[in-house]
Design a protein around this motif. Structure first.
Motif, mmCIF file in Angstrom:
data_model
loop_
_atom_site.group_PDB
_atom_site.id
_atom_site.type_symbol
_atom_site.label_atom_id
_atom_site.label_comp_id
_atom_site.label_asym_id
_atom_site.label_seq_id
_atom_site.Cartn_x
_atom_site.Cartn_y
_atom_site.Cartn_z
ATOM 1 N N LEU A 96 77.315 77.533 55.825
ATOM 2 C CA LEU A 96 78.299 76.573 57.260
ATOM 3 C C LEU A 96 77.279 76.311 58.683
ATOM 4 O O LEU A 96 76.509 75.346 58.861
ATOM 5 N N LEU A 97 76.348 77.582 58.361
ATOM 6 C CA LEU A 97 75.466 77.757 59.358
ATOM 7 C C LEU A 97 73.363 77.525 59.210
ATOM 8 O O LEU A 97 72.861 76.659 59.240
ATOM 9 N N LYS A 98 74.279 76.080 57.500
ATOM 10 C CA LYS A 98 72.694 75.875 57.378
ATOM 11 C C LYS A 98 72.490 73.926 58.110
ATOM 12 O O LYS A 98 71.535 73.780 57.904
ATOM 13 N N ASN A 99 73.457 74.152 58.939
ATOM 14 C CA ASN A 99 73.680 72.797 59.882
ATOM 15 C C ASN A 99 74.451 73.332 61.445
ATOM 16 O O ASN A 99 74.165 74.532 61.491
ATOM 17 N N SER A 100 73.387 72.595 62.315
ATOM 18 C CA SER A 100 73.901 73.141 63.858
ATOM 19 C C SER A 100 75.038 72.157 64.021
ATOM 20 O O SER A 100 75.359 73.220 64.934
ATOM 21 N N THR A 101 75.528 72.077 63.464
ATOM 22 C CA THR A 101 77.128 71.533 63.634
ATOM 23 C C THR A 101 78.165 71.055 62.711
ATOM 24 O O THR A 101 77.323 71.354 61.490
ATOM 25 N N TYR A 102 79.492 71.142 62.892
ATOM 26 C CA TYR A 102 79.924 71.008 61.592
ATOM 27 C C TYR A 102 81.268 70.022 62.500
ATOM 28 O O TYR A 102 81.685 70.527 63.319
ATOM 29 N N GLU A 103 81.053 68.810 61.984
ATOM 30 C CA GLU A 103 81.607 67.496 62.266
ATOM 31 C C GLU A 103 81.375 67.842 63.925
ATOM 32 O O GLU A 103 82.686 67.090 64.661
ATOM 33 N N ASN A 105 81.778 70.397 74.502
ATOM 34 C CA ASN A 105 83.009 70.687 73.539
ATOM 35 C C ASN A 105 83.038 72.376 72.768
ATOM 36 O O ASN A 105 82.024 72.865 73.884
ATOM 37 N N GLY A 106 84.097 72.407 72.432
ATOM 38 C CA GLY A 106 83.833 73.939 72.332
ATOM 39 C C GLY A 106 83.029 74.462 71.311
ATOM 40 O O GLY A 106 82.876 73.037 70.624
ATOM 41 N N SER A 107 82.598 75.595 70.667
ATOM 42 C CA SER A 107 82.202 75.508 69.714
ATOM 43 C C SER A 107 82.827 76.318 68.372
ATOM 44 O O SER A 107 83.694 77.320 69.369
ATOM 45 N N ILE A 108 82.247 76.942 67.229
ATOM 46 C CA ILE A 108 83.318 77.184 66.476
ATOM 47 C C ILE A 108 82.117 77.991 66.288
ATOM 48 O O ILE A 108 80.828 78.963 66.284
ATOM 49 N N LEU A 109 82.416 79.585 66.237
ATOM 50 C CA LEU A 109 81.475 80.578 65.753
ATOM 51 C C LEU A 109 82.332 81.504 64.565
ATOM 52 O O LEU A 109 83.071 82.209 64.726
ATOM 53 N N LEU A 110 80.888 81.604 63.938
ATOM 54 C CA LEU A 110 81.001 82.261 62.257
ATOM 55 C C LEU A 110 81.384 84.310 62.525
ATOM 56 O O LEU A 110 79.732 84.389 62.548
ATOM 57 N N HIS A 111 82.299 84.825 62.505
ATOM 58 C CA HIS A 111 82.471 86.125 61.704
ATOM 59 C C HIS A 111 82.441 85.944 60.651
ATOM 60 O O HIS A 111 82.890 85.679 59.662
ATOM 61 N N GLU A 112 81.236 87.212 60.500
ATOM 62 C CA GLU A 112 81.413 88.152 58.461
ATOM 63 C C GLU A 112 81.759 89.075 58.195
ATOM 64 O O GLU A 112 82.131 90.541 58.739
ATOM 65 N N ALA A 113 83.319 88.477 56.977
ATOM 66 C CA ALA A 113 83.314 90.020 56.764
ATOM 67 C C ALA A 113 82.796 90.981 56.222
ATOM 68 O O ALA A 113 82.011 90.695 55.243
ATOM 69 N N LYS A 114 82.955 91.781 56.371
ATOM 70 C CA LYS A 114 81.912 92.959 56.325
ATOM 71 C C LYS A 114 81.806 93.556 54.591
ATOM 72 O O LYS A 114 83.810 92.853 54.158
ATOM 73 N N LYS A 115 81.375 93.980 53.722
ATOM 74 C CA LYS A 115 81.528 94.891 52.536
ATOM 75 C C LYS A 115 82.470 95.529 53.174
ATOM 76 O O LYS A 115 82.694 96.560 53.731
ATOM 77 N N GLY A 116 83.561 96.383 52.392
ATOM 78 C CA GLY A 116 84.910 96.833 52.149
ATOM 79 C C GLY A 116 86.125 96.827 53.487
ATOM 80 O O GLY A 116 86.908 97.025 53.230
ATOM 81 N N THR A 117 86.022 95.071 53.130
ATOM 82 C CA THR A 117 86.904 94.457 54.416
ATOM 83 C C THR A 117 88.140 94.226 53.800
ATOM 84 O O THR A 117 88.103 93.722 52.178
ATOM 85 N N ASN A 118 89.484 94.496 54.046
ATOM 86 C CA ASN A 118 90.537 94.750 53.167
ATOM 87 C C ASN A 118 90.762 93.389 53.114
ATOM 88 O O ASN A 118 91.508 92.855 54.355
#
Length: 283
Positions: A221-228, A250-263
């Motif tokens: 998703l971060l390959k582009n600076s925008t999504y729709e 407008n509002g922005s989309i913030l991406l959080h990565e689920a770290k290794k070990g996340t249930n």
């Protein structure tokens, strides 16, 4: 009897990219229930642990994925788990000794302000790292003056939090220095809580949204600076002061990565892991 719920600090702090980010970690309900196992005493007449829930809008997915819960019952030596002990003590201080809680919180924010000024750093404060408290409604008294919330006392400090409350309905009136980001919920008990149309409604009303995803999906998703046509960022850039989402139309989309070990609860769609997930929940 007055119990001692003191901890070294209320706020944890990290310094990165010319920004101090101070965060408050409280205890989730599952942990509070086991306070006696951590050697923490309390008066059962003043608090019913089974009814304490500081994250009332949490869903199956976010509860399962929250790293805060991981490993809680894997270690039998409850009394030695200092991190969990401290979080429970902070929570009890907030619930049962609120005047002392705010006095200490104010002292710590003032100290962080001084450090930020001395070292020419920006200060960000996040009070709901492991909770979803309506801080804009938490009143207190300080030096014989009443304040509607902690943001009123520190108008020059930027506060932010993620929330699963419907911001447009329940949290419209916010202090100007308090930024709320809606945290996408996904499915809860098989029901979709927030469709892409719901999320776009927030974005179009200048409310940013947070989405948790796998590393692969985040990088895609971060390959582009925008999504729709909406700006999209790695959430860590916002949390370290490198991105000002309030300047966007407008509002922005913030991406959080689920770290290794996340249930990860795969039935909740809280963590987007595949292209199919994007097609199902972000289109």
């Amino acid at each position: 009897m007055q119990f001692n719920y003191d901890t070294t600090n209320l706020l944890s702090k990290k310094i990165k990219e010319n920004t101090i980010t101070a965060t408050l970690y409280l205890a989730a309900q599952k942990n509070i229930m086991h306070a006696p196992m951590y050697g923490i005493e309390y008066d059962p007449k003043k608090i019913n642990l089974s009814k304490v829930n500081l994250c009332k809008k949490s869903t199956n997915g976010c509860v399962a994925a929250c790293i805060y819960h991981n490993g809680l019952f894997q270690n039998a030596h409850f009394s030695k788990n200092k991190i969990k002990q401290a979080r429970i003590k902070r929570t009890f201080k907030f619930l049962l000794q609120k005047d002392e809680f705010f006095e200490k919180l104010i002292k710590e924010i003032k100290a962080l302000k001084r450090k930020a000024k001395k070292d020419n750093l920006k200060l960000l404060v996040q009070l709901n790292k492991t909770s979803d408290i309506l801080w804009e409604k938490e009143e207190f008294e300080y030096k014989q003056k009443k304040y509607s919330n902690i943001m009123e006392l520190f108008p020059e400090v930027d506060f932010f939090d993620y929330t699963k409350y419907d911001i447009l309905k329940n949290r419209k009136k916010l202090p100007s220095n308090y930024t709320l980001i809606y945290s996408r919920a996904g499915l809860n008990k098989g029901k979709l809580i927030d469709s892409w149309e719901d999320l776009k409604n927030y974005l179009n009303n200048k409310i940013s949204i947070a989405v948790v995803c796998s590393n692969e999906i985040k990088e895609q998703l971060l390959k582009n600076s925008t999504y729709e046509d909406y700006n999209i960022y790695d959430a860590s850039l916002f949390e370290t002061g490198q991105v000002d989402i309030n300047k966007n139309i407008n509002g922005s989309i913030l991406l959080h990565e689920a770290k290794k070990g996340t249930n990860i609860n795969t039935n909740s769609a809280f963590v987007l892991q595949t292209q199919e997930d994007i097609s199902n929940y972000l289109i």
